[in-house]
Scaffold this motif. Structure first.
Motif, short mmCIF file in Angstrom:
data_model
loop_
_atom_site.label_atom_id
_atom_site.label_comp_id
_atom_site.label_asym_id
_atom_site.label_seq_id
_atom_site.Cartn_x
_atom_site.Cartn_y
_atom_site.Cartn_z
N PRO A 95 41.19 49.71 57.51
CA PRO A 95 40.97 48.68 58.53
C PRO A 95 39.48 48.34 58.70
N GLY A 96 39.19 47.04 58.74
CA GLY A 96 37.82 46.57 58.91
C GLY A 96 36.95 46.66 57.68
N ARG A 97 37.52 47.05 56.55
CA ARG A 97 36.76 47.22 55.30
C ARG A 97 37.36 46.38 54.18
N ARG A 98 37.44 45.08 54.39
CA ARG A 98 38.01 44.19 53.37
C ARG A 98 36.93 43.80 52.36
N PRO A 99 37.17 44.04 51.07
CA PRO A 99 36.18 43.64 50.06
C PRO A 99 36.24 42.14 49.79
N ALA A 100 35.19 41.62 49.18
CA ALA A 100 35.27 40.28 48.62
C ALA A 100 36.38 40.33 47.57
N ARG A 101 37.18 39.27 47.46
CA ARG A 101 38.33 39.34 46.56
C ARG A 101 38.62 37.99 45.92
N SER A 102 39.01 38.05 44.65
CA SER A 102 39.48 36.88 43.93
C SER A 102 40.86 37.20 43.38
N CYS A 103 41.75 36.22 43.41
CA CYS A 103 43.09 36.39 42.87
C CYS A 103 43.32 35.24 41.88
N VAL A 104 43.52 35.58 40.63
CA VAL A 104 43.53 34.61 39.54
C VAL A 104 44.86 34.63 38.81
N GLN A 105 45.36 33.47 38.47
CA GLN A 105 46.57 33.39 37.65
C GLN A 105 46.21 33.58 36.20
N SER A 106 46.97 34.46 35.52
CA SER A 106 46.64 34.80 34.13
C SER A 106 47.86 35.41 33.45
N VAL A 107 47.96 35.22 32.15
CA VAL A 107 48.96 35.93 31.36
C VAL A 107 48.46 37.36 31.19
N LEU A 108 49.30 38.33 31.52
CA LEU A 108 48.91 39.73 31.42
C LEU A 108 49.59 40.42 30.25
N GLN A 109 48.91 41.39 29.68
CA GLN A 109 49.48 42.16 28.58
C GLN A 109 50.67 42.99 29.08
N GLY A 110 51.62 43.18 28.22
CA GLY A 110 52.74 44.07 28.49
C GLY A 110 53.65 43.64 29.62
N HIS A 111 53.69 42.36 29.91
CA HIS A 111 54.57 41.83 30.95
C HIS A 111 54.31 42.43 32.34
N SER A 112 53.07 42.79 32.59
CA SER A 112 52.70 43.29 33.92
C SER A 112 52.75 42.16 34.93
N LEU A 113 52.98 42.51 36.19
CA LEU A 113 53.01 41.54 37.27
C LEU A 113 51.71 41.51 38.06
N VAL A 114 50.86 42.52 37.87
CA VAL A 114 49.57 42.57 38.57
C VAL A 114 48.59 43.47 37.80
N GLU A 115 47.33 43.07 37.82
CA GLU A 115 46.24 43.90 37.30
C GLU A 115 45.09 43.76 38.29
N ILE A 116 44.46 44.89 38.63
CA ILE A 116 43.38 44.87 39.62
C ILE A 116 42.19 45.66 39.08
N ALA A 117 41.00 45.08 39.23
CA ALA A 117 39.73 45.75 38.95
C ALA A 117 38.91 45.74 40.23
N VAL A 118 38.22 46.82 40.53
CA VAL A 118 37.42 46.88 41.75
C VAL A 118 36.02 47.38 41.47
N ILE A 119 35.13 47.06 42.39
CA ILE A 119 33.76 47.56 42.41
C ILE A 119 33.58 48.21 43.78
#
Length: 122
Positions: A95-119
């Protein structure tokens, strides 16, 4: 005054020859994109798997999700699936610690439904 530069520290599971799982440099950790191993799970379940792995990798380098700075999320069908992702994401965040975030549409390997990278700060 000149600051002393340290070399990056690479965290590698040994699963991939082309990337590290995480790199720490100057007090910041960069996590590679993470996908769920369970390709038959729902988007919500895949998201839970990914966030659990993010927690594990952050702990491995000595930090946690409360220190997130940025997140990039890739999904094959953002408009259709972002609500399901956000429900899990919002529950997981500190709570209260929301990072800057981008959500992008992309074809993913292996039929995944989501991929996330963080800093995150270490």
């Amino acid at each position: 005054m000149q600051t002393q530069r340290k070399e990056p520290v690479y965290f590698d599971s040994g699963k991939f020859l082309h990337r590290s799982d995480a790199v720490v440099y100057n007090g910041v950790v960069y996590l590679s994109g993470i996908k769920s191993p369970n390709k038959t799970a729902s988007g919500a379940e895949q998201t839970k798997d990914v966030l659990s792995e993010i927690d594990r990798r952050l702990a491995e380098v000595g930090t946690d999700k409360s220190r997130l700075l940025s997140a990039t999320i890739w999904m094959p069908e953002v408009i259709r699936d972002v609500g399901e992702l956000n429900a899990v994401w919002n529950e997981w965040l500190t709570p209260g610690r929301r990072p800057a975030r981008s959500c992008v549409q992309s074809v993913l390997q292996g039929h995944s439904l989501v991929e996330i990278a963080v800093i995150a700060a270490v």
